[in-house]
Motif scaffolding. Structure first.
Motif, PDB file in Angstrom:
ATOM      1  N   ALA A  69       0.820  -1.213   0.000  1.00 45.52           N
ATOM      2  CA  ALA A  69       0.000   0.000   0.000  1.00 45.52           C
ATOM      3  C   ALA A  69       0.858   1.270   0.000  1.00 45.52           C
ATOM      4  N   GLY A  70       2.149   1.132   0.254  1.00 46.45           N
ATOM      5  CA  GLY A  70       3.059   2.270   0.259  1.00 46.45           C
ATOM      6  C   GLY A  70       4.199   2.033   1.216  1.00 46.45           C
ATOM      7  N   THR A  71       5.396   2.439   0.807  1.00 47.37           N
ATOM      8  CA  THR A  71       6.574   2.274   1.646  1.00 47.37           C
ATOM      9  C   THR A  71       7.581   3.366   1.336  1.00 47.37           C
ATOM     10  N   ILE A  72       8.650   3.404   2.066  1.00 45.75           N
ATOM     11  CA  ILE A  72       9.723   4.368   1.817  1.00 45.75           C
ATOM     12  C   ILE A  72      10.520   3.865   0.617  1.00 45.75           C
ATOM     13  N   PRO A  73      10.806   4.730  -0.358  1.00 45.00           N
ATOM     14  CA  PRO A  73      11.556   4.296  -1.537  1.00 45.00           C
ATOM     15  C   PRO A  73      12.862   3.581  -1.153  1.00 45.00           C
TER      16      PRO A  73
END
Length: 150
Positions: A69-73
């Motif tokens: 769903a989203g993370t730190i690059p």
């Protein structure tokens, strides 16, 4: 487990909650706070700098669904439930399973994070126990990253 993030509207509310916790719980809370103080952490400004210079290795210990769903690059997702076995794998097996090079024991700035900080803290403790001396916790976690960078 008791959450260590309290926000009170007044001193009276704080005292009411603390009085309701009981002596044993307060002792455990004190131990948890002292333990957390002993785990090396990284702040958001430091994390930004380390990422910009390529000096950080990020491991997202949230579930695969959370990370999708989203993370730190540049973060590698290894759920905390798999972390101990992952860090003990042979390098080739780690590479095959996670499509990334296995962290080295002497690696500096091996930074773990989760959604709010608890799993990242546990992951950092686990990694340190396995000999990863450069293990650190991004205590602000993905929640802070999303608020400030997202």
């Amino acid at each position: 487990m008791l959450s260590l993030c309290f926000r009170f509207r007044s001193r009276r509310e704080m005292l009411r909650v603390l009085n309701g916790l009981g002596w044993v719980t307060l002792q455990r809370l004190g131990v948890a706070v002292r333990t957390m103080a002993g785990v090396p952490t990284v702040s958001l400004p430091e994390l930004r700098s380390l990422l910009a210079s390529g000096q950080a290795r990020l491991i997202d210990v949230r579930t695969r669904e959370e990370a999708a769903a989203g993370t730190i690059p540049s973060a590698l997702n290894i759920p905390v439930s798999e972390l101990e076995s992952a860090l003990q794998m042979e390098p080739a097996a780690f590479q095959a399973l996670y499509a990334a090079e296995k962290p080295r024991l002497e690696e500096e700035n091996l930074i773990f994070f989760c959604q709010i900080g608890k799993r990242g803290f546990l992951a950092t403790q686990l990694a340190q126990g396995l000999g990863y001396a450069g293990a650190r916790n991004y205590a602000g976690a993905y929640r802070e990253w999303l608020q400030k960078e997202g």
